[in-house]
Design a protein around this motif. Sequence first.
Motif, mmCIF file in Angstrom:
data_model
loop_
_atom_site.group_PDB
_atom_site.id
_atom_site.type_symbol
_atom_site.label_atom_id
_atom_site.label_comp_id
_atom_site.label_asym_id
_atom_site.label_seq_id
_atom_site.Cartn_x
_atom_site.Cartn_y
_atom_site.Cartn_z
ATOM 1 N N THR A 24 0.824 -1.201 0.000
ATOM 2 C CA THR A 24 0.000 0.000 0.000
ATOM 3 C C THR A 24 0.861 1.255 0.000
ATOM 4 O O THR A 24 2.039 1.231 0.352
ATOM 5 N N VAL A 25 0.246 2.376 -0.376
ATOM 6 C CA VAL A 25 0.947 3.657 -0.333
ATOM 7 C C VAL A 25 0.645 4.401 0.963
ATOM 8 O O VAL A 25 1.140 5.494 1.179
ATOM 9 N N ASN A 26 -0.168 3.799 1.849
ATOM 10 C CA ASN A 26 -0.403 4.431 3.151
ATOM 11 C C ASN A 26 0.602 3.897 4.160
ATOM 12 O O ASN A 26 1.560 3.196 3.815
ATOM 13 N N GLY A 76 2.652 -4.349 18.829
ATOM 14 C CA GLY A 76 3.254 -3.519 17.790
ATOM 15 C C GLY A 76 2.890 -3.990 16.392
ATOM 16 O O GLY A 76 2.576 -3.182 15.515
ATOM 17 N N PHE A 77 2.947 -5.296 16.163
ATOM 18 C CA PHE A 77 2.544 -5.817 14.860
ATOM 19 C C PHE A 77 1.066 -5.542 14.592
ATOM 20 O O PHE A 77 0.689 -5.150 13.484
ATOM 21 N N ALA A 78 0.216 -5.738 15.608
ATOM 22 C CA ALA A 78 -1.214 -5.507 15.424
ATOM 23 C C ALA A 78 -1.487 -4.038 15.110
ATOM 24 O O ALA A 78 -2.328 -3.721 14.254
ATOM 25 N N GLN A 79 -0.788 -3.130 15.793
ATOM 26 C CA GLN A 79 -0.995 -1.705 15.530
ATOM 27 C C GLN A 79 -0.547 -1.304 14.131
ATOM 28 O O GLN A 79 -0.998 -0.291 13.598
ATOM 29 N N ARG A 80 0.305 -2.112 13.537
ATOM 30 C CA ARG A 80 0.759 -1.832 12.179
ATOM 31 C C ARG A 80 -0.077 -2.568 11.128
ATOM 32 O O ARG A 80 0.214 -2.468 9.935
ATOM 33 N N GLY A 81 -1.086 -3.321 11.564
ATOM 34 C CA GLY A 81 -2.028 -3.918 10.630
ATOM 35 C C GLY A 81 -1.966 -5.418 10.485
ATOM 36 O O GLY A 81 -2.745 -5.997 9.723
ATOM 37 N N LYS A 94 6.905 -5.509 4.644
ATOM 38 C CA LYS A 94 6.236 -4.744 3.591
ATOM 39 C C LYS A 94 7.049 -4.782 2.300
ATOM 40 O O LYS A 94 6.480 -4.860 1.203
ATOM 41 N N SER A 95 8.361 -4.750 2.413
ATOM 42 C CA SER A 95 9.182 -4.848 1.210
ATOM 43 C C SER A 95 9.027 -6.220 0.560
ATOM 44 O O SER A 95 9.158 -6.347 -0.656
ATOM 45 N N VAL A 96 8.734 -7.247 1.355
ATOM 46 C CA VAL A 96 8.441 -8.573 0.801
ATOM 47 C C VAL A 96 7.117 -8.518 0.039
ATOM 48 O O VAL A 96 6.992 -9.058 -1.070
ATOM 49 N N SER A 140 6.352 9.145 3.826
ATOM 50 C CA SER A 140 7.410 10.151 3.744
ATOM 51 C C SER A 140 8.198 10.160 5.026
ATOM 52 O O SER A 140 7.708 9.752 6.071
ATOM 53 N N PRO A 141 9.441 10.615 4.990
ATOM 54 C CA PRO A 141 10.225 10.743 6.213
ATOM 55 C C PRO A 141 9.537 11.714 7.163
ATOM 56 O O PRO A 141 8.848 12.633 6.734
ATOM 57 N N PRO A 142 9.717 11.543 8.469
ATOM 58 C CA PRO A 142 9.067 12.424 9.425
ATOM 59 C C PRO A 142 9.403 13.899 9.211
ATOM 60 O O PRO A 142 8.599 14.771 9.525
ATOM 61 N N SER A 143 10.588 14.189 8.662
ATOM 62 C CA SER A 143 10.990 15.578 8.505
ATOM 63 C C SER A 143 10.342 16.256 7.305
ATOM 64 O O SER A 143 10.392 17.468 7.176
#
Length: 402
Positions: A10-12, A91-96, A297-299, A320-323
């Motif tokens: 995904t792009v999100n 942590g994994f669950a919070q990331r989907g 995700k890269s997989v 995007s990077p946080p900055s």
Amino acid sequence: MGAASAQYCTVNDRFTEVEFFTPNQIDVALDVPYAQAVDFQGNLQTLYMDVYFPKLQVDPAQKRPFVLMIHGGGFISGNKQAGDLPALCEGFAQRGFVCASLQYRLGHDNTDEGKYLARYRASQDARAAMRFVVDKANLARIDTAWMFAGGQSAGSFTAHSLVYSDQSEMDALYLAITGSTASSILGDLNTSGNNLTHPFTIKGLFNNWGAVPDNEIDVDEMVPTVAFHGELDQTVFIDIDTSDPLYQPYGSRAMHNLLVQNGVCSELTVDTLGGHGIYRGSAGAAFRVSRASCFFKSVFCNTCSSLYTEQTITPQCATSPPSAKTIVVETDYSAYPNPFSMGFQVEGLQGDEHFVVWDVYGKQVFEGDALEGMKTEQWAGGMYLLKIEREGKEKVLRLVKE
């Protein structure tokens, strides 16, 4: 790229370093029974797992990838709530993802034979757990086409066994030690604990200071692996443990080198001053799960690449990077070709832009006022973020090098 992997590429910010769901959007099903098996003292034991997942009513995804986490403790101690296992699964669950923390049979008589049988029981239990997860996948909307496994120490040995161990390999060592097979004592590797027969495939491993016995490593079984290990670990060596001629586990660095040599992507973070167990506690768990999530995700995106680092590199695989403010500028930029192999161009340039590029690990690989200065042929395959700055505004493009 298959339909399922495209869905997860995904792009999100899902499956990235970003906590896509809040803690109160996560459900935990505690003490879910998945098997019954006889322990090392001859007692029948019911085995349980805890399952963490984004709440069904708040997650629009109809299928979610799955991660099995297995605790350490030398096959004699530990439990599914021990240490930072809950933090990793949360942590994994919070990331989907959907994540389960596993209880398995513990205990041995402190002999070489007993220790090996303890590992065999754990491998039986992990297989029973995976069959159970496949059987009940619809209850937590698990995508059985995208299942990962990980663990710490003994748990990582067990996670690796789901990929690398088969019946003949696990019997061979015990036969060499005792003259009999482990299966003749404990039964088949794949039928213990429950009567389920569902097949499963592990698409990637999350290795925390674990290893794989040398006799079980086959090239055609290798899967993408993200790993963490202390250079000074004297419990599970980071390289090859040659202290026993019959049993020589390949630690995280030895496995990393094998994977890379055989064209399988592998990411290894080494703490040069660390012993057995690194990046612990809530902050350490968040770092490791962020790196693992970005790697997985890269997989999904078929863009995973290999990395060996002795630095604590915070991943930045989100949009995007946080900055970066990611403010849309008046000009609509687009990059082509994307994915690219040798180089790319950007449409819409006005001639007064400034460019910054980061790789997926947040490392800056380029900064300048002209794209011609980029040496993309030296970049590893994977995902990159291109920030375009003009007149105080910014836009970030996601790039993929094949």
